[in-house]
Design an enzyme around this catalytic site. Structure first.
Site, mmCIF file in Angstrom:
data_model
loop_
_atom_site.group_PDB
_atom_site.id
_atom_site.type_symbol
_atom_site.label_atom_id
_atom_site.label_comp_id
_atom_site.label_asym_id
_atom_site.label_seq_id
_atom_site.Cartn_x
_atom_site.Cartn_y
_atom_site.Cartn_z
ATOM 1 N N ARG A 511 40.756 30.274 48.344
ATOM 2 C CA ARG A 511 41.217 31.328 49.239
ATOM 3 C C ARG A 511 40.815 32.704 48.729
ATOM 4 O O ARG A 511 40.447 33.591 49.512
ATOM 5 C CB ARG A 511 42.736 31.269 49.383
ATOM 6 C CG ARG A 511 43.345 32.388 50.221
ATOM 7 C CD ARG A 511 42.903 32.338 51.663
ATOM 8 N NE ARG A 511 43.532 33.407 52.437
ATOM 9 C CZ ARG A 511 43.414 33.545 53.753
ATOM 10 N NH1 ARG A 511 42.718 32.670 54.452
ATOM 11 N NH2 ARG A 511 44.002 34.549 54.390
ATOM 12 N N GLU A 512 40.873 32.914 47.437
ATOM 13 C CA GLU A 512 40.616 34.231 46.875
ATOM 14 C C GLU A 512 39.147 34.637 46.982
ATOM 15 O O GLU A 512 38.844 35.777 47.335
ATOM 16 C CB GLU A 512 41.048 34.278 45.398
ATOM 17 C CG GLU A 512 42.550 34.279 45.176
ATOM 18 C CD GLU A 512 43.199 35.595 45.554
ATOM 19 O OE1 GLU A 512 42.475 36.594 45.713
ATOM 20 O OE2 GLU A 512 44.432 35.627 45.689
ATOM 21 N N SER A 513 38.236 33.733 46.647
ATOM 22 C CA SER A 513 36.836 34.147 46.525
ATOM 23 C C SER A 513 35.832 33.186 47.133
ATOM 24 O O SER A 513 34.635 33.496 47.132
ATOM 25 C CB SER A 513 36.482 34.333 45.047
ATOM 26 O OG SER A 513 36.432 33.068 44.393
ATOM 27 N N TYR A 615 47.960 34.118 54.013
ATOM 28 C CA TYR A 615 47.510 33.652 52.692
ATOM 29 C C TYR A 615 48.314 32.430 52.262
ATOM 30 O O TYR A 615 47.743 31.421 51.822
ATOM 31 C CB TYR A 615 47.682 34.786 51.685
ATOM 32 C CG TYR A 615 47.269 34.471 50.272
ATOM 33 C CD1 TYR A 615 45.976 34.717 49.839
ATOM 34 C CD2 TYR A 615 48.176 33.949 49.352
ATOM 35 C CE1 TYR A 615 45.589 34.439 48.527
ATOM 36 C CE2 TYR A 615 47.805 33.676 48.049
ATOM 37 C CZ TYR A 615 46.510 33.928 47.637
ATOM 38 O OH TYR A 615 46.129 33.654 46.345
#
Length: 650
Positions: A511-513, A615
């Site tokens: 999810r982050e990168s 998120y």
């Protein structure tokens, strides 16, 4: 927490401060052959020539270009050489024709067009100009067109260029002067730009625009300036002299900001103007919408009165969310059902509202009807589908379907010039240039080629491009490509040391990168798990150089250690720890109900920040997928069914 000691494993190269997992075709333990040796020599020659070709003589430049004629990045040397020879129009035109639309096109084309504009070479400029968002070049093009076309055909484009919220380049000034002298800069046009500048634009332009307004109207710009600085001024009884209907634009702007700062003040101010005939319907609806969303997101009981004023045809995802979230906080299940069933049909059919309709039916004793909806949702591979499957006791549905491409198609794509150039940039550690080539391929390729590019990128261990290539064509079903087991061994090692689930850490990273090792967010988060520098310093108990955060090993170590920290701070609650990873521990604690614990799914749906709300849903869905992919067949949603957020649970 202990200070971490990072051991660099073999196989990772540091190039320009970016740690990159090199593709298998570049691994150091491959047998050295003549082709590999030649390629290595060509890379050295390229880097040497790249630094010097812009200032060398023609004979030397031609020698380098000839020596590297079959090297994929040779055209970049030619581009660099031509950038220093802008008078060589014929050579530049030939180069731009060969490489039109490629990453080599725009840098050279812009420099050359600016050179031509300085020399008033109108014919050559217009022949090689392409529509662009570059205001400077657009202004030059319009000036040259004015020499050939009727001004009436040009003025609408000039007006569009001028009426923006930011300052335009000085090169546009002569064009704007002619446009103004032709009587096109009317008070109405100036006011249009004032609104764009004041409502989110470049505020230091307002005094300049004030001077352009007729003297009697300059006070209107003063109102904008004051309302921008402090929206509470619109609540002052004598702020608006009520001389001009345009004052209502400032009022609508101020109220839309004030409702978030001081709801009571905003509401009382609205009462004074609610029946004002000078409010347009559009302005009125903007205020109503802002009031409805702001009050609902705060859990204010007055939100309902504003929500019902929004016409059904104006209902969008944001309004629908807060309308339902407001009554979910109250757990008014009949009202939840009624509101969902009154939505526009298309909106009502979304996974979110079908889930909550089923929840409302269940809570009202209509279990059979709820199960029907949940069975339909359980076929979907998303947060709501996994929640529905868990409620029914069914296994989550992944519906994996590999991309329909052959090995031959992937191999053929490997010979594409853009692919070969991207691979070379990767080998040199030049990630930005590599992505430009890959993105050029995506822009020009058909759907089948894009699917093949996703497979090829995965083979190159360039996971982010594989994920983004699939997203580009909307192919969502190849789970192995969309959720790769990237850095699996490193994740397992460091998650194990940190005593956190590696599948959760993998989901956070995805999810982050999307596994972009050199990711850098606008707020300064860096690397795979998007570690903030202050967080890294805290974890390491010493200052950490920013470049270290682009090392995947270091980043995973710090990231998993931080997940451990958040789990401990949140009493082992993975859901709250996930939200904290995105929004920060302190902010998330403010969202925990203090009077009464609420079911976990309601808490997630009523998180005030949309970014964090989405998120958490995404990470939980990814967590379920990675649990399955990593042979951990655990239903991660089952604990949520009985979980309550707020008061201590029994």
């Amino acid at each position: 927490m202990l200070k971490r000691s990072i051991k660099q494993p073999a196989g990772w190269w540091v190039i320009l401060g970016v740690m990159l997992a090199l593709p298998v075709w570049l691994c150091a333990d491959e047998p050295v052959n003549e082709e590999a040796l030649l390629l290595s020599q060509q890379r050295e020659q390229f880097l040497h020539a790249e630094l010097r070709i812009g200032s060398t003589n023609k004979a030397q430049a031609e020698q380098w270009l000839e020596q590297l004629a079959d090297y994929p990045l040779q055209p970049y040397l030619e581009q660099r050489w031509l950038e220093g020879r802008l008078s060589a129009s014929d050579a530049i035109e030939r180069f731009l024709t060969r490489h039109q639309g490629s990453p080599m096109d725009w840098p050279l084309r812009k420099r050359w067009l600016l050179y031509l504009a300085q020399r008033r070479s109108a014919e050559l400029f217009l022949a090689n100009y392409r529509p662009t968002q570059d205001a400077e070049l657009h202004c030059h093009a319009l000036r040259f067109r004015l020499e050939k076309e009727a001004p009436a055909q040009i003025w609408p484009e000039v007006r569009e260029l001028w009426t923006v919220g930011v300052s335009q380049p000085r090169a546009c000034d002569p064009l704007f002067s002619r446009w103004r002298d032709a009587g096109q800069m009317t008070p109405e046009v100036i006011w249009q730009r004032v609104g764009k500048v004041a409502d989110g634009g470049q505020a230091n332009l307002l005094p300049y625009l004030r001077g352009l307004m007729p003297a009697r109207d300059q006070y209107l710009v003063d109102l904008w300036i004051r309302a921008r600085r402090n929206p509470a001024v619109v609540a002052q009884s004598n702020f608006f002299p009520r001389r001009d209907p345009r004052e209502r634009e400032v009022l609508a702007y101020g109220l839309r900001r004030l409702i978030w700062r001081n709801p009571d003040q905003a509401l009382s101010t609205w009462q004074r103007f609610a029946e004002d005939p000078h409010f347009t319907e559009g302005q009125r609806q903007m205020v109503i919408r802002a009031f409805a969303v702001a009050l609902a997101s705060r859990g204010d009981e007055r939100a309902d009165a504003w929500m019902v004023q929004v016409p059904v045809e104006h209902m969008d995802d944001t309004l629908a969310h807060w309308r339902i979230a407001h009554v979910l906080k109250q757990q008014d299940w009949p009202r939840v059902q009624q509101l969902i069933e009154s939505m526009p049909h298309e909106l009502q059919q979304s996974a979110a509202w079908q889930y909550w309709l089923a929840r409302a039916l269940e809570q009202q004793g209509q279990q059979t009807q709820a199960d029907v909806l949940w069975h339909e949702l359980a076929q979907r591979r998303n947060y709501y589908g996994f929640m529905a499957a868990s409620r029914l006791g069914l296994p989550p549905s992944l519906s994996h379907r590999p991309v329909p491409v052959t090995d031959g198609e992937v191999a053929e794509l490997g010979g594409h010039p853009s692919v070969q150039r991207a691979q070379e940039w990767l080998a040199l550690g030049r990630m930005t240039e590599a992505r430009r080539e890959w993105n050029h391929l995506q822009r020009t390729a058909d759907e089948q080629t894009k699917l093949a590019s996703a497979r090829l990128a995965a083979q190159m261990q360039w996971y982010e491009r594989s994920i983004f290539s699939l997203a580009d064509v909307g192919f969502w079903d190849d789970i192995e490509l969309r959720f790769p087991l990237a850095f699996k061994e490193e994740m397992a090692e460091f998650a194990g040391k940190a005593e956190v689930d590696p599948a959760w850490a993998m989901a956070i990273t995805r999810r982050e990168s999307s596994f972009m090792v050199d990711a850098n967010s606008p707020v300064g988060a860096r690397g795979l798990m998007q570690i903030m520098p202050d967080t890294a310093n805290y974890i390491a108990r010493q200052p950490v150089q920013l470049g270290q955060l682009y090392n995947p090993i270091t980043n995973i170590d710090y990231g998993t250690n931080y997940l451990n920290y958040l789990m401990r701070r949140n009493d082992g609650n993975l859901l709250i720890a996930t939200a904290s990873y995105n929004a920060g521990y302190g902010r998330v604690r403010q969202w925990i109900p203090k009077d009464e614990a609420v079911p976990a799914d309601i808490w997630i749906e009523t998180i005030p920040f949309r970014e964090t709300r989405e998120y958490v849903k995404a990470v939980m869905a990814y967590y379920q997928i990675y649990n399955i992919r990593m042979d951990q067949p655990v239903d991660v949603f089952a604990p949520l069914l009985g979980m309550r957020i707020g008061q201590p649970q029994d």
